[in-house]
Write a protein that holds these residues in place. Structure first.
Motif, PDB file in Angstrom:
ATOM      1  N   GLY A   1       0.809  -1.209   0.000  1.00  0.00           N
ATOM      2  CA  GLY A   1       0.000   0.000   0.000  1.00  0.00           C
ATOM      3  C   GLY A   1       0.847   1.266   0.000  1.00  0.00           C
ATOM      4  O   GLY A   1       0.420   2.301  -0.528  1.00  0.00           O
ATOM      5  N   GLY A   2       2.044   1.203   0.579  1.00  0.00           N
ATOM      6  CA  GLY A   2       2.909   2.375   0.635  1.00  0.00           C
ATOM      7  C   GLY A   2       3.977   2.421  -0.429  1.00  0.00           C
ATOM      8  O   GLY A   2       4.862   3.285  -0.374  1.00  0.00           O
ATOM      9  N   ARG A   3       3.889   1.529  -1.418  1.00  0.00           N
ATOM     10  CA  ARG A   3       4.958   1.464  -2.424  1.00  0.00           C
ATOM     11  C   ARG A   3       5.041   2.754  -3.244  1.00  0.00           C
ATOM     12  O   ARG A   3       6.143   3.147  -3.660  1.00  0.00           O
TER      13      ARG A   3
ATOM     14  N   ASP B   1       9.168  17.010   5.917  1.00  0.00           N
ATOM     15  CA  ASP B   1       8.033  17.570   5.182  1.00  0.00           C
ATOM     16  C   ASP B   1       6.781  16.709   5.381  1.00  0.00           C
ATOM     17  O   ASP B   1       6.837  15.487   5.336  1.00  0.00           O
ATOM     18  N   TRP B   2       5.670  17.398   5.603  1.00  0.00           N
ATOM     19  CA  TRP B   2       4.366  16.719   5.616  1.00  0.00           C
ATOM     20  C   TRP B   2       3.326  17.737   5.161  1.00  0.00           C
ATOM     21  O   TRP B   2       2.719  18.452   5.961  1.00  0.00           O
ATOM     22  N   ASP B   3       3.180  17.833   3.862  1.00  0.00           N
ATOM     23  CA  ASP B   3       2.305  18.841   3.266  1.00  0.00           C
ATOM     24  C   ASP B   3       1.367  18.166   2.270  1.00  0.00           C
ATOM     25  O   ASP B   3       1.734  17.929   1.116  1.00  0.00           O
ATOM     26  N   PRO B   4       0.148  17.829   2.689  1.00  0.00           N
ATOM     27  CA  PRO B   4      -0.790  17.171   1.764  1.00  0.00           C
ATOM     28  C   PRO B   4      -1.152  18.023   0.556  1.00  0.00           C
ATOM     29  O   PRO B   4      -1.520  17.478  -0.484  1.00  0.00           O
ATOM     30  N   VAL B   5      -1.053  19.357   0.666  1.00  0.00           N
ATOM     31  CA  VAL B   5      -1.407  20.222  -0.455  1.00  0.00           C
ATOM     32  C   VAL B   5      -0.396  20.057  -1.590  1.00  0.00           C
ATOM     33  O   VAL B   5      -0.754  19.884  -2.759  1.00  0.00           O
ATOM     34  N   ARG B   6       0.886  20.088  -1.245  1.00  0.00           N
ATOM     35  CA  ARG B   6       1.939  19.905  -2.246  1.00  0.00           C
ATOM     36  C   ARG B   6       2.296  18.432  -2.446  1.00  0.00           C
ATOM     37  O   ARG B   6       3.169  18.111  -3.254  1.00  0.00           O
ATOM     38  N   GLU B   7       1.668  17.559  -1.630  1.00  0.00           N
ATOM     39  CA  GLU B   7       1.938  16.120  -1.672  1.00  0.00           C
ATOM     40  C   GLU B   7       3.428  15.836  -1.468  1.00  0.00           C
ATOM     41  O   GLU B   7       4.062  15.108  -2.229  1.00  0.00           O
ATOM     42  N   GLN B   8       3.953  16.437  -0.405  1.00  0.00           N
ATOM     43  CA  GLN B   8       5.315  16.180   0.046  1.00  0.00           C
ATOM     44  C   GLN B   8       5.222  15.539   1.426  1.00  0.00           C
ATOM     45  O   GLN B   8       4.666  16.138   2.354  1.00  0.00           O
ATOM     46  N   TYR B   9       5.758  14.340   1.554  1.00  0.00           N
ATOM     47  CA  TYR B   9       5.596  13.581   2.788  1.00  0.00           C
ATOM     48  C   TYR B   9       6.945  13.059   3.271  1.00  0.00           C
ATOM     49  O   TYR B   9       7.789  12.656   2.464  1.00  0.00           O
TER      50      TYR B   9
ATOM     51  N   SER C   1      -0.509   9.828  13.667  1.00  0.00           N
ATOM     52  CA  SER C   1      -0.659  10.394  12.325  1.00  0.00           C
ATOM     53  C   SER C   1      -1.647   9.589  11.500  1.00  0.00           C
ATOM     54  O   SER C   1      -2.517  10.149  10.813  1.00  0.00           O
ATOM     55  N   ILE C   2      -1.519   8.278  11.561  1.00  0.00           N
ATOM     56  CA  ILE C   2      -2.428   7.424  10.787  1.00  0.00           C
ATOM     57  C   ILE C   2      -3.865   7.576  11.279  1.00  0.00           C
ATOM     58  O   ILE C   2      -4.804   7.707  10.483  1.00  0.00           O
ATOM     59  N   ALA C   3      -4.051   7.581  12.599  1.00  0.00           N
ATOM     60  CA  ALA C   3      -5.403   7.683  13.147  1.00  0.00           C
ATOM     61  C   ALA C   3      -6.037   9.035  12.843  1.00  0.00           C
ATOM     62  O   ALA C   3      -7.239   9.119  12.560  1.00  0.00           O
ATOM     63  N   ASN C   4      -5.246  10.094  12.907  1.00  0.00           N
ATOM     64  CA  ASN C   4      -5.793  11.438  12.697  1.00  0.00           C
ATOM     65  C   ASN C   4      -6.118  11.732  11.241  1.00  0.00           C
ATOM     66  O   ASN C   4      -7.073  12.452  10.948  1.00  0.00           O
ATOM     67  N   GLU C   5      -5.316  11.207  10.323  1.00  0.00           N
ATOM     68  CA  GLU C   5      -5.371  11.702   8.953  1.00  0.00           C
ATOM     69  C   GLU C   5      -5.885  10.690   7.935  1.00  0.00           C
ATOM     70  O   GLU C   5      -6.075  11.057   6.771  1.00  0.00           O
ATOM     71  N   PHE C   6      -6.091   9.456   8.327  1.00  0.00           N
ATOM     72  CA  PHE C   6      -6.480   8.474   7.310  1.00  0.00           C
ATOM     73  C   PHE C   6      -7.840   8.803   6.706  1.00  0.00           C
ATOM     74  O   PHE C   6      -8.057   8.604   5.512  1.00  0.00           O
ATOM     75  N   ALA C   7      -8.748   9.312   7.522  1.00  0.00           N
ATOM     76  CA  ALA C   7     -10.075   9.660   6.991  1.00  0.00           C
ATOM     77  C   ALA C   7     -10.005  10.852   6.043  1.00  0.00           C
ATOM     78  O   ALA C   7     -10.897  11.033   5.206  1.00  0.00           O
ATOM     79  N   GLU C   8      -8.960  11.680   6.166  1.00  0.00           N
ATOM     80  CA  GLU C   8      -8.813  12.855   5.316  1.00  0.00           C
ATOM     81  C   GLU C   8      -7.951  12.587   4.088  1.00  0.00           C
ATOM     82  O   GLU C   8      -7.759  13.497   3.270  1.00  0.00           O
ATOM     83  N   ALA C   9      -7.405  11.390   3.980  1.00  0.00           N
ATOM     84  CA  ALA C   9      -6.523  11.074   2.854  1.00  0.00           C
ATOM     85  C   ALA C   9      -7.360  10.835   1.605  1.00  0.00           C
ATOM     86  O   ALA C   9      -7.879   9.736   1.376  1.00  0.00           O
ATOM     87  N   THR C  10      -7.481  11.873   0.794  1.00  0.00           N
ATOM     88  CA  THR C  10      -8.354  11.805  -0.387  1.00  0.00           C
ATOM     89  C   THR C  10      -7.599  11.506  -1.674  1.00  0.00           C
ATOM     90  O   THR C  10      -8.224  11.285  -2.708  1.00  0.00           O
ATOM     91  N   THR C  11      -6.279  11.520  -1.628  1.00  0.00           N
ATOM     92  CA  THR C  11      -5.493  11.256  -2.836  1.00  0.00           C
ATOM     93  C   THR C  11      -4.735   9.949  -2.670  1.00  0.00           C
ATOM     94  O   THR C  11      -4.408   9.551  -1.540  1.00  0.00           O
ATOM     95  N   PRO C  12      -4.424   9.268  -3.752  1.00  0.00           N
ATOM     96  CA  PRO C  12      -3.674   8.006  -3.650  1.00  0.00           C
ATOM     97  C   PRO C  12      -2.312   8.169  -2.972  1.00  0.00           C
ATOM     98  O   PRO C  12      -1.902   7.304  -2.195  1.00  0.00           O
ATOM     99  N   MET C  13      -1.602   9.275  -3.246  1.00  0.00           N
ATOM    100  CA  MET C  13      -0.296   9.476  -2.637  1.00  0.00           C
ATOM    101  C   MET C  13      -0.414   9.712  -1.134  1.00  0.00           C
ATOM    102  O   MET C  13       0.418   9.246  -0.347  1.00  0.00           O
ATOM    103  N   TYR C  14      -1.453  10.432  -0.718  1.00  0.00           N
ATOM    104  CA  TYR C  14      -1.686  10.669   0.709  1.00  0.00           C
ATOM    105  C   TYR C  14      -1.929   9.335   1.429  1.00  0.00           C
ATOM    106  O   TYR C  14      -1.339   9.057   2.483  1.00  0.00           O
ATOM    107  N   GLN C  15      -2.784   8.501   0.868  1.00  0.00           N
ATOM    108  CA  GLN C  15      -3.048   7.194   1.462  1.00  0.00           C
ATOM    109  C   GLN C  15      -1.793   6.331   1.459  1.00  0.00           C
ATOM    110  O   GLN C  15      -1.513   5.620   2.436  1.00  0.00           O
TER     111      GLN C  15
END
Length: 321
Positions: free
Chosen positions: A48-50, A65-73, A273-287
């Motif tokens: 899933g994280g590949r 970096d952890w910026d879901p807007v720019r998709e930098q993690y 991080s996983i518990a807080n943000e998984f429901a908000e992960a709307t993009t494949p890269m975020y997930q």
């Protein structure tokens, strides 16, 4: 006549052989199920994280970096928070658990040992979300009002450790998370230590007392050497529990994707991080980044438990086992 007697005996022998074969295969499947489930969980998280691993490479492990807007993690901040909060919890929990176990086995009157032991086991059964809510609504306000201001005032200006204890008294942060984790894992570690200390033969302790040893000397010279390997195993079991804790830490850690030297400031952990943000992960890269964090947590926990196993093997070799 002999043939009539032999037939039931032969059928009984065949049934026993079949039952033995069935039993061996059932327990073999149960044993392999653990390894298969472990490998499947690790592979599913890696798969899933590949996308995150392919996009960021090994830099994913040390990037802040952890910026879901720019998709930098990057995983450095959650890894740092996981390790630091766990270390704080272990620094608090190990001495307290050791004292509880020794009190129950060596010092406490007989009439109080069973009720106190049952209370410790009851604490181990409380859901983690209860600890998290208590930490947020009771412990954090108390620390912010009565403890952290004094810590900042008295220790914040020290030259070396000052940066660790300076900052605004928010109540939530790395130190609060460590305290909550310590309270959670104390029942696990102390229960293991108590059960292990009870396995020490009474004749060994009575012989030491007969020679004039004090309780302290009996503990350090008899109880601890006899149970050293199991005690270390119980400590690492509690550490593994702390590394993967989610809900209790999520409530009090602060969910801040920044590394702060101060333990009074908010932080983050992998599980939070996983518990807080998984429901908000709307993009494949975020997930994918969140699943990659899960795989990193799996690796960190595996390394810690592997180190514990190696230490126990070395101790057993020294003890001649």
């Amino acid at each position: 006549m002999s043939t009539e007697i032999a037939a039931p005996a032969e059928r009984s022998h065949r049934f026993d052989a079949f039952a033995d074969w069935l039993f061996r295969n059932i327990v073999t499947i149960a044993g392999w199920f653990v390894l298969i489930a472990l490998a499947a969980a690790a592979f599913s998280m890696y798969w899933g994280g590949r996308e995150a691993f392919e996009q960021f490479g090994l830099g994913f492990l040390w990037s802040q970096d952890w910026d879901p807007v720019r998709e930098q993690y990057g995983a450095l901040v959650p890894i740092y928070g996981t390790v630091v909060s766990t270390l704080i919890a272990m620094i608090i929990a190990v001495p307290v658990s050791f004292g509880i176990a020794l009190f129950l086995t060596e010092v406490a009157p007989t009439w109080i040992r069973q009720p106190l032991g049952s209370a410790i086991e009851l604490l181990a059964g409380i859901p983690s979300i209860i600890y998290g809510m208590w930490g947020l609504f009771v412990l954090a306000p108390f620390l912010a009002e009565h403890v952290y201001p004094r810590i900042d005032e008295n220790l914040g200006s020290w030259p070396i450790i000052g940066p660790l204890f300076s900052g605004p008294p928010l109540g939530i942060g790395m130190l609060t998370a460590g305290i909550v984790l310590a309270i959670m894992i104390i029942p696990f570690i102390s229960s293991v230590m108590r059960d292990v200390f009870m396995t020490v033969p009474n004749r060994l302790k009575e012989s030491a007392y007969a020679l004039g040893s004090t309780t302290t000397e009996v503990v350090w010279d008899i109880v601890l050497p006899y149970t050293r390997s199991a005690v270390i195993g119980g400590i690492f079991l509690g550490m593994g529990r702390a590394l993967g804790e989610t809900m209790a830490v999520t409530f009090v850690l602060g969910n801040s994707h920044h590394i702060n030297a101060s333990l009074l400031m908010p932080g983050n952990s992998i599980a939070a991080s996983i518990a807080n943000e998984f429901a908000e992960a709307t993009t494949p890269m975020y997930q994918s980044a969140l699943l990659a964090l899960g795989f990193v947590l799996f690796i960190v926990t595996f390394i810690v438990l592997a180190i514990a196993k190696l230490m126990l093997m070395q101790l057993r070799k020294r003890e001649g086992n």
